[in-house]
Motif scaffolding. Structure first.
Motif, PDB file in Angstrom:
ATOM      1  N   SER A   1       6.116 -34.314 -50.254  1.00 19.43           N
ATOM      2  CA  SER A   1       6.677 -34.263 -51.574  1.00 19.43           C
ATOM      3  C   SER A   1       6.006 -35.279 -52.505  1.00 19.43           C
ATOM      4  O   SER A   1       6.238 -35.220 -53.725  1.00 19.43           O
ATOM      5  N   SER A   2       5.180 -36.132 -52.091  1.00 18.69           N
ATOM      6  CA  SER A   2       4.705 -37.360 -52.971  1.00 18.69           C
ATOM      7  C   SER A   2       3.442 -36.784 -53.805  1.00 18.69           C
ATOM      8  O   SER A   2       2.807 -35.619 -53.664  1.00 18.69           O
ATOM      9  N   ALA A   3       3.321 -37.633 -54.792  1.00 14.45           N
ATOM     10  CA  ALA A   3       2.188 -37.257 -55.746  1.00 14.45           C
ATOM     11  C   ALA A   3       0.881 -36.900 -55.139  1.00 14.45           C
ATOM     12  O   ALA A   3      -0.033 -35.737 -55.721  1.00 14.45           O
ATOM     13  N   ARG A   4       0.445 -37.605 -54.105  1.00 13.95           N
ATOM     14  CA  ARG A   4      -0.930 -37.193 -53.550  1.00 13.95           C
ATOM     15  C   ARG A   4      -0.794 -35.882 -52.803  1.00 13.95           C
ATOM     16  O   ARG A   4      -1.847 -35.373 -52.326  1.00 13.95           O
ATOM     17  N   ALA A   5       0.622 -35.333 -52.376  1.00 14.75           N
ATOM     18  CA  ALA A   5       0.368 -34.067 -51.763  1.00 14.75           C
ATOM     19  C   ALA A   5       0.931 -32.920 -52.452  1.00 14.75           C
ATOM     20  O   ALA A   5       0.069 -32.598 -53.494  1.00 14.75           O
ATOM     21  N   LEU A   6       1.983 -32.380 -52.224  1.00 13.95           N
ATOM     22  CA  LEU A   6       2.564 -31.267 -53.151  1.00 13.95           C
ATOM     23  C   LEU A   6       3.274 -31.750 -54.677  1.00 13.95           C
ATOM     24  O   LEU A   6       3.261 -30.897 -55.476  1.00 13.95           O
ATOM     25  N   GLY A   7       3.444 -33.057 -54.701  1.00 16.96           N
ATOM     26  CA  GLY A   7       3.915 -33.476 -56.015  1.00 16.96           C
ATOM     27  C   GLY A   7       5.232 -32.765 -56.216  1.00 16.96           C
ATOM     28  O   GLY A   7       5.433 -32.369 -57.509  1.00 16.96           O
ATOM     29  N   ILE A   8       6.178 -32.930 -55.564  1.00 11.21           N
ATOM     30  CA  ILE A   8       7.620 -32.390 -55.945  1.00 11.21           C
ATOM     31  C   ILE A   8       8.477 -33.549 -56.449  1.00 11.21           C
ATOM     32  O   ILE A   8       9.175 -34.410 -55.664  1.00 11.21           O
ATOM     33  N   GLU A   9       8.449 -33.544 -57.786  1.00  8.67           N
ATOM     34  CA  GLU A   9       9.056 -34.592 -58.398  1.00  8.67           C
ATOM     35  C   GLU A   9      10.484 -34.852 -58.051  1.00  8.67           C
ATOM     36  O   GLU A   9      11.211 -33.732 -58.080  1.00  8.67           O
ATOM     37  N   GLY A  10      11.155 -36.086 -58.118  1.00  4.21           N
ATOM     38  CA  GLY A  10      12.550 -36.203 -57.883  1.00  4.21           C
ATOM     39  C   GLY A  10      13.225 -35.977 -56.625  1.00  4.21           C
ATOM     40  O   GLY A  10      14.614 -35.919 -56.493  1.00  4.21           O
ATOM     41  N   LEU A  11      12.341 -36.076 -55.713  1.00  2.00           N
ATOM     42  CA  LEU A  11      12.655 -35.697 -54.418  1.00  2.00           C
ATOM     43  C   LEU A  11      12.254 -36.845 -53.421  1.00  2.00           C
ATOM     44  O   LEU A  11      11.187 -36.625 -53.000  1.00  2.00           O
ATOM     45  N   GLY A  12      13.226 -37.872 -52.791  1.00  2.00           N
ATOM     46  CA  GLY A  12      12.764 -39.002 -51.908  1.00  2.00           C
ATOM     47  C   GLY A  12      13.589 -38.698 -50.932  1.00  2.00           C
ATOM     48  O   GLY A  12      14.004 -37.571 -50.388  1.00  2.00           O
ATOM     49  N   GLU A  13      13.636 -39.877 -50.000  1.00  2.00           N
ATOM     50  CA  GLU A  13      14.062 -39.871 -48.774  1.00  2.00           C
ATOM     51  C   GLU A  13      15.702 -39.226 -48.773  1.00  2.00           C
ATOM     52  O   GLU A  13      15.888 -38.221 -47.816  1.00  2.00           O
ATOM     53  N   SER A  14      16.599 -39.816 -49.482  1.00  2.00           N
ATOM     54  CA  SER A  14      17.880 -39.311 -49.717  1.00  2.00           C
ATOM     55  C   SER A  14      18.214 -37.873 -49.722  1.00  2.00           C
ATOM     56  O   SER A  14      18.948 -37.280 -49.329  1.00  2.00           O
ATOM     57  N   GLY A  15      17.269 -37.365 -50.769  1.00  2.00           N
ATOM     58  CA  GLY A  15      17.563 -36.028 -50.903  1.00  2.00           C
ATOM     59  C   GLY A  15      16.744 -35.002 -49.838  1.00  2.00           C
ATOM     60  O   GLY A  15      17.362 -33.864 -49.573  1.00  2.00           O
ATOM     61  N   TRP A  16      15.596 -35.350 -49.024  1.00  2.00           N
ATOM     62  CA  TRP A  16      15.314 -34.624 -48.177  1.00  2.00           C
ATOM     63  C   TRP A  16      16.539 -34.745 -46.937  1.00  2.00           C
ATOM     64  O   TRP A  16      16.631 -33.610 -46.446  1.00  2.00           O
ATOM     65  N   ARG A  17      16.847 -35.814 -46.726  1.00  2.00           N
ATOM     66  CA  ARG A  17      17.924 -36.011 -45.722  1.00  2.00           C
ATOM     67  C   ARG A  17      19.139 -35.066 -46.093  1.00  2.00           C
ATOM     68  O   ARG A  17      19.725 -34.610 -45.149  1.00  2.00           O
ATOM     69  N   ALA A  18      19.736 -34.940 -47.234  1.00  2.00           N
ATOM     70  CA  ALA A  18      20.651 -34.070 -47.642  1.00  2.00           C
ATOM     71  C   ALA A  18      20.228 -32.692 -47.451  1.00  2.00           C
ATOM     72  O   ALA A  18      21.108 -32.032 -46.928  1.00  2.00           O
ATOM     73  N   LEU A  19      19.366 -32.125 -47.956  1.00  2.00           N
ATOM     74  CA  LEU A  19      18.863 -30.813 -47.599  1.00  2.00           C
ATOM     75  C   LEU A  19      18.665 -30.649 -45.978  1.00  2.00           C
ATOM     76  O   LEU A  19      19.025 -29.356 -45.540  1.00  2.00           O
ATOM     77  N   HIS A  20      18.015 -31.421 -45.135  1.00  2.00           N
ATOM     78  CA  HIS A  20      17.680 -31.327 -43.872  1.00  2.00           C
ATOM     79  C   HIS A  20      19.259 -31.295 -43.130  1.00  2.00           C
ATOM     80  O   HIS A  20      19.435 -30.422 -42.469  1.00  2.00           O
ATOM     81  N   GLN A  21      20.125 -32.130 -43.399  1.00  2.00           N
ATOM     82  CA  GLN A  21      21.384 -32.150 -42.916  1.00  2.00           C
ATOM     83  C   GLN A  21      22.378 -30.678 -43.207  1.00  2.00           C
ATOM     84  O   GLN A  21      23.064 -30.159 -42.402  1.00  2.00           O
ATOM     85  N   ALA A  22      22.207 -30.337 -44.308  1.00  2.00           N
ATOM     86  CA  ALA A  22      22.790 -28.824 -44.587  1.00  2.00           C
ATOM     87  C   ALA A  22      22.180 -27.755 -44.361  1.00  2.00           C
ATOM     88  O   ALA A  22      23.027 -26.731 -43.796  1.00  2.00           O
ATOM     89  N   HIS A  23      20.939 -27.690 -44.372  1.00  2.00           N
ATOM     90  CA  HIS A  23      20.234 -26.367 -43.894  1.00  2.00           C
ATOM     91  C   HIS A  23      19.611 -26.482 -42.471  1.00  2.00           C
ATOM     92  O   HIS A  23      18.853 -25.610 -42.174  1.00  2.00           O
ATOM     93  N   ARG A  24      19.272 -27.443 -41.815  1.00  2.00           N
ATOM     94  CA  ARG A  24      18.945 -27.824 -40.515  1.00  2.00           C
ATOM     95  C   ARG A  24      17.735 -26.959 -40.474  1.00  2.00           C
ATOM     96  O   ARG A  24      17.361 -26.220 -39.864  1.00  2.00           O
ATOM     97  N   PHE A  25      16.691 -27.704 -40.905  1.00  2.00           N
ATOM     98  CA  PHE A  25      15.109 -27.130 -40.954  1.00  2.00           C
ATOM     99  C   PHE A  25      14.646 -27.193 -39.813  1.00  2.00           C
ATOM    100  O   PHE A  25      14.950 -28.020 -38.803  1.00  2.00           O
TER     101      PHE A  25
END
Length: 559
Positions: free
Chosen positions: A421-445
């Motif tokens: 999600s970083s600027a060098r890759a896909l550039g998904i703004e406003g999504l850091g470690e805590s946001g990814w953990r929340a999504l992963h915990q809720a939806h079990r990627f």
């Protein structure tokens, strides 16, 4: 400066200590820790005074002195030895050096200034404190600060400093001047260059006999003329006539906190002829010199610059696994404030680097802010008696592991999500470690790109994410589908250098699969090992599965 601080610094230490927490130690351990730290402080102090060598910064010295005082208070140990003894010397000062009370912030300064008139601001010149005594117009004596009441005879060395007047007249004919012997610099900007160890060079010049050249670079800044003309304005005129020229240029009348703040900022960021560590505000007039005592100077205060480094206590050592599988050590700290950042952790580097630094819980480390405000460790300044260090995890992760989620892959998997999600890759703004953990915990990627399949409703109902933010994420996830192929390669973590990807010009995954090691070696920055890594990555089973899944999701380059 800490070596000349005396009682004034004790006031600062008491302020800092009052907020400190007592360590959980046995009495015997506390006694040993206190003894060891006393010896270290005494060693640093001796090195400064005898060799003119600052082995640690003032900040480190002051803060470790505060910790020592706190430990003595916590365990009811003898406070009389809390500070290493300053070399008093045998030559009595005609007027005692009072030191300067250091205020904690602008609010404390505003309270001190309230209701006062005829106030002046000066830079807090960072050098070595000296008394000059003129008798019958001749420089008769020069005395180091010592303990404020008596110091060492520096007359011969001071007479060898060309910039200091050897004869004076008028009001200065029989006078006592107190001030700072400093190292003259050209266009020194404190914010950029820091202290440059200038004070230690001055102290060394006064104690060594084999370096006469440095004496040509020394200058004396008068910050007190006890029993001189009644006002500072009159003193500045007389000093300027006598050849003390810096004072009149750097003494400014002030009447408000705003004016002081502006001067402090200007002197911190503008070219100056000396190192400074803050700003001094003083009355335009002083009491009679016979009333001066160390630690008692109600007519002058200092507001120092924010420290560029802080001493932090290590609470614990943790280990983090990065997206390529490398393991790094992280120190969890008792919180400290650096600039506008509250720092509670600092990266120590690789496991090998951590082992070389020998950092354990209970140690004290100096930290500062590197570029972009990232905390960094400057060194270990004090090691705890107990060396109870954790065991790092076994190195079993690689650049080809943890593209699919599992319990043992949690850290590397999340690190991969943060990277994509970083600027060098896909550039998904406003999504850091805590946001990814929340999504992963809720939806079990299941894997690295499972989030692409999340619906608008799923994102808006994710615990810890508001419906509005969930909708925003859905829009951003939708937009990344149109990212150029090279950005997807970066998101995957391909080992290809950017120059090689640009030269290859691939627009689809199929083109990359068809190229062998020899073909890859034709591109920039692609030696045999890089080519081998590229082919191994492209043909790894997990990467093949992800590429097929991305194609099924409609990502054109993978179809």
């Amino acid at each position: 400066m800490w070596k000349k601080a005396g009682i004034a610094v004790c006031l600062l230490l008491v302020s800092m200590v009052s907020q400190a927490v007592c360590p959980v130690w046995s009495l015997s351990r506390a006694q040993e820790e206190v003894s060891r730290l006393q010896q270290q402080l005494a060693q640093w102090n001796e090195a400064y005074w005898k060799q003119g060598a600052s082995e640690v910064s003032d900040t480190v010295y002051d803060q470790l002195s505060a910790r020592l005082a706190n430990w003595q208070r916590c365990f009811s140990l003898e406070p009389a030895t809390s500070m290493p003894a300053l070399p008093a010397g045998t030559i009595k000062h005609p007027v005692a050096h009072t030191g300067v009370q250091k205020l904690s912030d602008k609010h404390a300064l505003q309270r001190w200034m309230a209701g006062k008139n005829d106030l002046w601001a000066q830079p807090k010149v960072d050098g070595v404190a000296v008394t000059l005594v003129y008798r019958d117009g001749e420089l008769a004596q020069a005395i180091s600060r010592g303990d404020g009441l008596a110091g060492e005879d520096w007359t011969a060395r001071i007479r060898a400093v060309p910039s200091i007047p050897k004869t004076v007249s008028g009001a200065l004919t029989n006078s006592v001047l107190q001030g700072e012997l400093f190292l003259r610099l050209e266009n020194h900007i404190q914010k950029q260059a820091g202290g440059l160890n200038a004070r230690a060079k001055v102290a060394g010049a006064m104690m060594r006999r084999n370096d006469p050249a440095i004496l040509n670079e020394l200058v004396f800044f008068v910050w007190a003329w006890p029993d001189g003309p009644p006002t500072l304005a009159q003193k500045l005129i007389e000093l300027s006539k006598a050849g003390f020229s810096e004072e009149i240029h750097y003494s400014v009348p002030v009447s408000s906190l705003q004016e002081v703040e502006q001067l402090r900022s200007r002197w911190f960021t503008s070219p100056m002829p000396f190192v400074t560590d803050g700003l001094v505000v003083r009355y335009g007039s002083e009491p009679a010199g016979n009333s001066w005592l160390p630690g008692q100077s109600h007519w002058v205060v200092a507001w120092k610059y924010d420290p560029v480094e802080e001493v932090a206590t290590v609470k614990d050592i943790r280990f983090a696994i990065g997206r390529t599988g490398k393991i790094s050590a992280v120190a969890l700290l008792e919180p400290v404030q650096l600039d506008d950042k509250r720092v509670q952790r600092v990266n120590l580097g690789s496991v090998r680097r951590w082992e070389e630094q020998d950092i354990a819980p209970g140690d004290h480390i100096a930290i500062s802010l590197a570029g972009q405000g990232i905390p960094r460790i400057d060194g270990v300044v004090w090691r705890s008696l107990v060396r109870d260090k954790p065991v790092p995890p076994a190195p079993r992760f690689t650049p080809l592991t943890c593209f699919f989620a599992s319990a043992e892959c949690e850290e590397q998997f999340v690190a991969r999500l943060v990277w994509l999600s970083s600027a060098r890759a896909l550039g998904i703004e406003g999504l850091g470690e805590s946001g990814w953990r929340a999504l992963h915990q809720a939806h079990r990627f299941e894997h690295l790109f499972s989030w692409l399949a999340l619906t608008k409703e799923q994102l808006q109902s994710t615990p810890g994410i508001s419906p509005a933010r969930g909708l925003q994420l859905w829009h951003r996830f939708t937009l990344v589908r149109d990212r150029p192929f090279p950005r997807w390669l970066v998101a995957l973590g391909t080992p290809l250098p950017q120059s090689a990807m640009r030269a290859a010009g691939d627009t689809s995954w199929q083109q990359m699969r068809e190229r062998n090691e020899q073909a890859w070696q034709r591109f920039p920055a692609m030696g045999a090992e890089k080519a081998r890594q590229a082919v191994a990555f492209i043909h790894a089973p997990d990467i093949q599965r992800l590429a097929a899944w991305l194609g099924a999701q409609g990502i054109k380059a993978f179809q």
